[in-house]
Scaffold this motif. Structure first.
Motif, mmCIF file in Angstrom:
data_model
loop_
_atom_site.group_PDB
_atom_site.id
_atom_site.type_symbol
_atom_site.label_atom_id
_atom_site.label_comp_id
_atom_site.label_asym_id
_atom_site.label_seq_id
_atom_site.Cartn_x
_atom_site.Cartn_y
_atom_site.Cartn_z
ATOM 1 N N ALA A 64 0.847 -1.195 0.000
ATOM 2 C CA ALA A 64 0.000 0.000 0.000
ATOM 3 C C ALA A 64 0.881 1.242 0.000
ATOM 4 O O ALA A 64 1.955 1.261 0.598
ATOM 5 C CB ALA A 64 -0.885 0.003 1.240
ATOM 6 N N GLN A 65 0.366 2.268 -0.647
ATOM 7 C CA GLN A 65 1.170 3.485 -0.715
ATOM 8 C C GLN A 65 0.998 4.301 0.556
ATOM 9 O O GLN A 65 -0.013 4.228 1.223
ATOM 10 C CB GLN A 65 0.770 4.325 -1.935
ATOM 11 C CG GLN A 65 -0.686 4.668 -2.028
ATOM 12 C CD GLN A 65 -1.494 3.661 -2.821
ATOM 13 O OE1 GLN A 65 -1.227 2.462 -2.800
ATOM 14 N NE2 GLN A 65 -2.510 4.112 -3.517
ATOM 15 N N SER A 66 2.035 5.088 0.902
ATOM 16 C CA SER A 66 1.942 6.012 2.027
ATOM 17 C C SER A 66 2.517 7.347 1.588
ATOM 18 O O SER A 66 3.277 7.430 0.627
ATOM 19 C CB SER A 66 2.686 5.469 3.240
ATOM 20 O OG SER A 66 4.063 5.392 2.981
ATOM 21 N N TYR A 123 6.148 10.137 -1.382
ATOM 22 C CA TYR A 123 5.286 8.961 -1.300
ATOM 23 C C TYR A 123 6.131 7.708 -1.449
ATOM 24 O O TYR A 123 7.254 7.734 -1.958
ATOM 25 C CB TYR A 123 4.204 9.018 -2.381
ATOM 26 C CG TYR A 123 4.741 8.924 -3.788
ATOM 27 C CD1 TYR A 123 5.155 10.074 -4.453
ATOM 28 C CD2 TYR A 123 4.867 7.699 -4.440
ATOM 29 C CE1 TYR A 123 5.674 9.999 -5.735
ATOM 30 C CE2 TYR A 123 5.393 7.615 -5.711
ATOM 31 C CZ TYR A 123 5.794 8.774 -6.356
ATOM 32 O OH TYR A 123 6.316 8.704 -7.614
ATOM 33 N N SER A 124 5.570 6.624 -0.974
ATOM 34 C CA SER A 124 6.257 5.346 -1.113
ATOM 35 C C SER A 124 5.378 4.405 -1.907
ATOM 36 O O SER A 124 4.357 3.943 -1.422
ATOM 37 C CB SER A 124 6.566 4.732 0.253
ATOM 38 O OG SER A 124 5.370 4.457 0.936
ATOM 39 N N TYR A 125 5.750 4.214 -3.144
ATOM 40 C CA TYR A 125 5.089 3.248 -4.015
ATOM 41 C C TYR A 125 5.920 3.158 -5.272
ATOM 42 O O TYR A 125 6.271 4.176 -5.862
ATOM 43 C CB TYR A 125 3.657 3.672 -4.360
ATOM 44 C CG TYR A 125 2.940 2.669 -5.232
ATOM 45 C CD1 TYR A 125 2.713 2.940 -6.579
ATOM 46 C CD2 TYR A 125 2.518 1.444 -4.717
ATOM 47 C CE1 TYR A 125 2.077 2.015 -7.390
ATOM 48 C CE2 TYR A 125 1.888 0.511 -5.518
ATOM 49 C CZ TYR A 125 1.664 0.798 -6.849
ATOM 50 O OH TYR A 125 1.044 -0.119 -7.651
ATOM 51 N N GLY A 126 6.241 1.956 -5.696
ATOM 52 C CA GLY A 126 7.164 1.785 -6.814
ATOM 53 C C GLY A 126 6.542 1.867 -8.186
ATOM 54 O O GLY A 126 7.241 2.022 -9.172
ATOM 55 N N GLY A 127 5.231 1.784 -8.272
ATOM 56 C CA GLY A 127 4.568 1.745 -9.569
ATOM 57 C C GLY A 127 4.121 3.123 -10.038
ATOM 58 O O GLY A 127 4.490 4.153 -9.476
ATOM 59 N N VAL A 132 -2.075 10.433 -2.918
ATOM 60 C CA VAL A 132 -1.528 9.568 -3.973
ATOM 61 C C VAL A 132 -2.419 8.352 -4.137
ATOM 62 O O VAL A 132 -2.889 7.788 -3.146
ATOM 63 C CB VAL A 132 -0.109 9.082 -3.561
ATOM 64 C CG1 VAL A 132 0.425 8.083 -4.561
ATOM 65 C CG2 VAL A 132 0.831 10.242 -3.403
ATOM 66 N N ASN A 133 -2.631 7.939 -5.387
ATOM 67 C CA ASN A 133 -3.166 6.602 -5.579
ATOM 68 C C ASN A 133 -2.434 5.923 -6.719
ATOM 69 O O ASN A 133 -1.903 6.582 -7.621
ATOM 70 C CB ASN A 133 -4.687 6.577 -5.765
ATOM 71 C CG ASN A 133 -5.155 7.126 -7.086
ATOM 72 O OD1 ASN A 133 -4.420 7.837 -7.759
ATOM 73 N ND2 ASN A 133 -6.373 6.806 -7.454
#
Lengths: 113, 112
Positions: free
Chosen positions: A1-3, A25-29, A93-94
């Motif tokens: 999940a993103q944060s 944000y933390s999300y690789g995609g 973010v999503n």
């Protein structure tokens, strides 16, 4: 999940000063990025958004934000603030194709006339 | 005038009582959401619904329940099982997954 991380929860500045609010944000995609603003007593409203294309996004009321993919950042800027910019600002973010929007904890900005 | 309506603006309840918050939209949006906003905590997702008769838990669903019987309506029930129900509750809607969310004015719930 993103944060989402927003630093400096409380910001106080004088009119005509420049404003920059950080958002990481933390999300690789692939992501969609938003800044929302909540003026005192008003609805949360969209300030600007990034889905794709030019990473420098211009929003309402003279705000802009820059998406830097390598830094996982989407910082908000305004060169010269006004008293009416006093509000709480939220980065969100999503992941592409996902309804779930993750919000940062917000920045409470107070502009002194 | 298109938009999202939440009622009431302020709600007071005694501990141990369930309470239902209303959210209606006339934007013809498929997706609807419930968030909880606490000072210094940002917005946290409680439940969301992508289509009628379907909904999913968000990050803090415990002690809450929802229904989505009509496209326009997405009521939230705060049950007595919710340990800390006093908060500002925001409803939102969107056209779909890659569209921005539009927010209602919120309901401030106080439980004593």
């Amino acid at each position: 999940a993103q944060s989402v991380s927003q630093h400096n929860h409380h910001v106080i500045l004088s009119e005509a000063a420049s404003l920059e609010l950080g958002c990481n944000y933390s999300y690789g995609g692939t992501v969609n990025l938003f800044w929302y603003v909540q003026y005192p007593g008003q609805h949360l409203q969209l300030l600007l958004k990034y889905f794709s294309g030019d990473p420098l996004v211009k929003g309402i009321k003279g705000f802009e934000a820059e998406f830097i993919k390598s830094k996982f950042s989407f910082n908000l800027r305004k060169p010269s603030v006004q008293w009416s910019d006093t509000a709480e600002y939220f980065c969100a973010v999503n992941a592409h194709g996902n309804n779930r929007l993750a919000f940062g904890k917000g920045n409470q900005v107070v502009v002194i006339p | 005038d298109g938009g999202i309506t939440q009622s009431p603006k302020y709600l007071f309840r005694k501990e141990g009582q369930n309470v239902t918050l209303s959210c209606e939209q006339n934007l013809n949006h498929d997706a609807m959401y419930w968030y909880r906003q606490d000072p210094g905590q940002g917005l946290r997702l409680i439940y969301y619904s992508q289509i009628v008769n379907d909904f999913q838990k968000g990050d803090i669903a415990e002690g809450y329940s929802v229904s989505r019987e009509k496209k326009e309506s997405f009521p939230l029930t705060v049950t007595s099982a919710q340990k800390n129900p006093t908060a500002f509750y925001l409803c939102a809607s969107s056209s779909g997954r890659d569209y921005e969310q539009y927010f209602g004015p919120g309901t401030r719930l106080t439980v004593t």
